[in-house]
Each structure stands twice: as structure tokens, then as C-alpha cells.
Design a protein around this motif. Sequence first.
Motif, PDB file in Angstrom:
ATOM      1  N   THR A   1       0.214  -8.386  -5.761  1.00 45.89           N
ATOM      2  CA  THR A   1       1.150  -7.886  -4.752  1.00 45.89           C
ATOM      3  C   THR A   1       1.354  -6.382  -4.886  1.00 45.89           C
ATOM      4  O   THR A   1       1.322  -5.641  -3.895  1.00 45.89           O
ATOM      5  CB  THR A   1       2.501  -8.604  -4.883  1.00 45.89           C
ATOM      6  N   SER A   2       1.549  -5.909  -6.126  1.00 44.08           N
ATOM      7  CA  SER A   2       1.736  -4.473  -6.354  1.00 44.08           C
ATOM      8  C   SER A   2       0.500  -3.684  -5.938  1.00 44.08           C
ATOM      9  O   SER A   2       0.594  -2.629  -5.303  1.00 44.08           O
ATOM     10  CB  SER A   2       2.049  -4.221  -7.828  1.00 44.08           C
ATOM     11  N   GLY A   3      -0.667  -4.198  -6.289  1.00 45.65           N
ATOM     12  CA  GLY A   3      -1.901  -3.518  -5.916  1.00 45.65           C
ATOM     13  C   GLY A   3      -2.099  -3.458  -4.418  1.00 45.65           C
ATOM     14  O   GLY A   3      -2.569  -2.452  -3.874  1.00 45.65           O
ATOM     15  N   ALA A   4      -1.725  -4.547  -3.726  1.00 48.89           N
ATOM     16  CA  ALA A   4      -1.846  -4.548  -2.265  1.00 48.89           C
ATOM     17  C   ALA A   4      -0.943  -3.484  -1.644  1.00 48.89           C
ATOM     18  O   ALA A   4      -1.329  -2.798  -0.687  1.00 48.89           O
ATOM     19  CB  ALA A   4      -1.499  -5.929  -1.717  1.00 48.89           C
ATOM     20  N   LEU A   5       0.260  -3.318  -2.198  1.00 44.00           N
ATOM     21  CA  LEU A   5       1.169  -2.275  -1.703  1.00 44.00           C
ATOM     22  C   LEU A   5       0.596  -0.886  -1.967  1.00 44.00           C
ATOM     23  O   LEU A   5       0.731   0.019  -1.134  1.00 44.00           O
ATOM     24  CB  LEU A   5       2.536  -2.430  -2.370  1.00 44.00           C
ATOM     25  N   ILE A   6      -0.045  -0.697  -3.121  1.00 44.45           N
ATOM     26  CA  ILE A   6      -0.655   0.598  -3.430  1.00 44.45           C
ATOM     27  C   ILE A   6      -1.817   0.885  -2.484  1.00 44.45           C
ATOM     28  O   ILE A   6      -2.003   2.022  -2.034  1.00 44.45           O
ATOM     29  CB  ILE A   6      -1.119   0.622  -4.903  1.00 44.45           C
ATOM     30  N   CYS A   7      -2.582  -0.145  -2.170  1.00 39.13           N
ATOM     31  CA  CYS A   7      -3.668   0.034  -1.190  1.00 39.13           C
ATOM     32  C   CYS A   7      -3.103   0.459   0.159  1.00 39.13           C
ATOM     33  O   CYS A   7      -3.649   1.349   0.830  1.00 39.13           O
ATOM     34  CB  CYS A   7      -4.466  -1.261  -1.048  1.00 39.13           C
ATOM     35  N   ALA A   8      -2.005  -0.160   0.556  1.00 35.03           N
ATOM     36  CA  ALA A   8      -1.368   0.218   1.823  1.00 35.03           C
ATOM     37  C   ALA A   8      -0.873   1.655   1.772  1.00 35.03           C
ATOM     38  O   ALA A   8      -1.054   2.428   2.721  1.00 35.03           O
ATOM     39  CB  ALA A   8      -0.227  -0.741   2.127  1.00 35.03           C
ATOM     40  N   ALA A   9      -0.246   2.048   0.648  1.00 33.55           N
ATOM     41  CA  ALA A   9       0.236   3.422   0.506  1.00 33.55           C
ATOM     42  C   ALA A   9      -0.918   4.417   0.528  1.00 33.55           C
ATOM     43  O   ALA A   9      -0.782   5.535   1.054  1.00 33.55           O
ATOM     44  CB  ALA A   9       1.034   3.561  -0.788  1.00 33.55           C
ATOM     45  N   SER A  10      -2.056   4.019  -0.028  1.00 34.17           N
ATOM     46  CA  SER A  10      -3.234   4.893  -0.019  1.00 34.17           C
ATOM     47  C   SER A  10      -3.660   5.217   1.405  1.00 34.17           C
ATOM     48  O   SER A  10      -4.026   6.360   1.707  1.00 34.17           O
ATOM     49  CB  SER A  10      -4.392   4.231  -0.775  1.00 34.17           C
ATOM     50  N   LEU A  11      -3.617   4.218   2.267  1.00 31.33           N
ATOM     51  CA  LEU A  11      -3.976   4.445   3.674  1.00 31.33           C
ATOM     52  C   LEU A  11      -2.893   5.223   4.412  1.00 31.33           C
ATOM     53  O   LEU A  11      -3.189   6.131   5.197  1.00 31.33           O
ATOM     54  CB  LEU A  11      -4.214   3.099   4.361  1.00 31.33           C
ATOM     55  N   ILE A  12      -1.640   4.886   4.145  1.00 30.66           N
ATOM     56  CA  ILE A  12      -0.535   5.563   4.828  1.00 30.66           C
ATOM     57  C   ILE A  12      -0.556   7.061   4.542  1.00 30.66           C
ATOM     58  O   ILE A  12      -0.250   7.885   5.406  1.00 30.66           O
ATOM     59  CB  ILE A  12       0.812   4.938   4.397  1.00 30.66           C
TER      60      ILE A  12
END
Length: 343
Positions: free
Chosen positions: A38-49
Amino acid sequence: MPASSGTDLAPACTPRRSARNSSMQTTGRITLTGLLTTSGALICAASLIGFGGQIWWVFELASHFRPQYALTLGLCLPLLLYRRRYRWAAVFGAFAVLNAMCLAPRLLPLAEAAVHPGADQATFRVLLANVNAANRDYPKMRRAILKYEPDFIVLLEVTPWLLERLTEFDGRYPHRAVAPREDNFGIALLGRQPFLRTEIMQFGVAGLPSITAEIAVGERRLILVGTHPLPPVSAEAAQNRNEQLAALALFARQARHPLLLLGDLNVSPWSPYFARLLTDSGLRDSADGRGILPSWPVGLAPLWIPIDHALYSDGVEILRRETGPTLGSDHYPVIVDFHLARS
């Protein structure tokens, strides 16, 4: 007969209740693998944002933590592979590489990072420090100046209180341009050698002081710029910062002499506005090929990012760059050695 039927039904009901409770316990359990996923998925999203910083100022804030994203996603990979979560491992690996590519200019060695001056070339050292207007630990500032013995000092968040104490260096640094303030945007430039010309300037509409100075280096000239835009803590502040960066880029592009721009720019190297500053100004980042070199915030290592910068134009060659020890501020100082390239 009724008693016997009741006895037969009771055992049959008990296992069904146990199975339901067991299912509920399994569903509500938090596992380390699930938490990391879950944390990694949020970091992936932040990377795109973070790539959408020009769409909305809040998105830009996500662009500043590329080193943390790359490191965290990279550390998640072994556990995901061990748990055979191959799809998530592939996703995290791809985003770790994406963030690492953003870091590449600072991490990959450059030929420029190995420049050596000739025996006949004058070299200079400049110390840039956001000293924090509330900081009263003057002995640490004093020790840094004595330790590094810079030729030029650019100080940010300079107050009248600090200037009064710096009078002890009048003999070492007799040449000055100062604009002290009681808020966080006072500024000062101290030099060992005379300035041909200095000016307190305002880049952009925020009305904050910056300092420009022209210095003689033999028969050539060098322009030093010290500046400190607003931090992007709101849409208006972000817009004011961006306008100041744009005005600085225009000034640097129009300069007729080699130029060195120093300041807490309140922007990281991975922001789209930093990239625009380099493109529009023609300046280069002195940290390229020399490492991440975070400068803020002191004491919060997991959040460290580089927002104090030294940018240079053609005609300037960077010999060395490092971050110094804490001065009691929330910023680390930046020390840069440079010389003017041969004509």
C-alpha cells in the motif's frame, strides 16, 4: 425426543460460528507485505503527481522527494520478490528506475566535476548560508567563516542583530552590500576584494531584495547574484516564487559577463520550475556529478532535499562543492570553489 434433538443441534451450530469469527479475523489482519504494498503504491502515485507541478502548485510538492521515492521502492523489492508478489515488484522496480533517472544528473560523474585550475588562474571560494532569522547561535556561524575562509559570503535571512555581530569581520570582509530585515528575507553579500558595482534589486512582484555585484578578475568581470524567493506554501506564494525565478533567468540570460547565482531558491532540482530556470537562463547546476547534497531541513534526515543552489554560466568552472556543518539554522551552508575559464 425433544431433549435429544436439542443436544444433537448444539454441536452443529458451534463450528459455523467459529468459522465466521475466523474469517473476520483473517480479513482484518494487517500484514507487513500488505502495508509495504500500500505504501509503495502511494509512492508510485506521488512519483507521477510530481510531474504535474505546472498544473497545480500542490502537485509540485510531490516532485521534491525523488531520492526518498527511489530508495523506498528499491528497499521494498527484495521482500516482494521473497513473497512472490512479482507484479507489484515489477511496478515498484519500474518506478524506482523512473525516480533514479530524475536523480541521474547529480549522481553520474561528469567531466566538469574533475576540472583543475591552471597555476596562473585565480580561484575563489563562496559560502552561501540561510542562517535563519530566528537563529541566535552566532558562534557556529563565526566558526564556519573562520574554517572555510571564503572570498565571498552570501547570507540569507539576515537581521540587524546578525549584522551587528558581523562587524568583527570588517577587516577581513571590508566590502559589503546589505539589506537586513526583521523577517525571513534580509540578505547580505560580504567580500574580501572590492566590488566594481553592487545593486539591491527586486526580481518579480513580491518585492524581496536580491543582491547583484560585479567583480574584477584580472581584466575580466564576474557577476555574483544572491537571492531568496518565497517558499511555495500557497498558490500566491508559489506564483510569486515562479515569477522571481523567471526574472532571474532573464537577468542571467542577458548578462554580458560570467555569472554565479546563489540562493535558497525554495525549489528542488526535480521541480519543473527548476528545469525551466536552467533552460531559460542558460545556467548549469554546480551539484551535477557531485551528489544529491541536501541542504534542508536540518534534523529531519528522512525529508532532506536540496533547495540551496549555486548555478553558473559559461565562463565559470566549478572546482568543488560541498555542504557544510550546521550553523544553528534549519539549512546547511553550501561551499563552492570556482574560477573563471580561460577566454
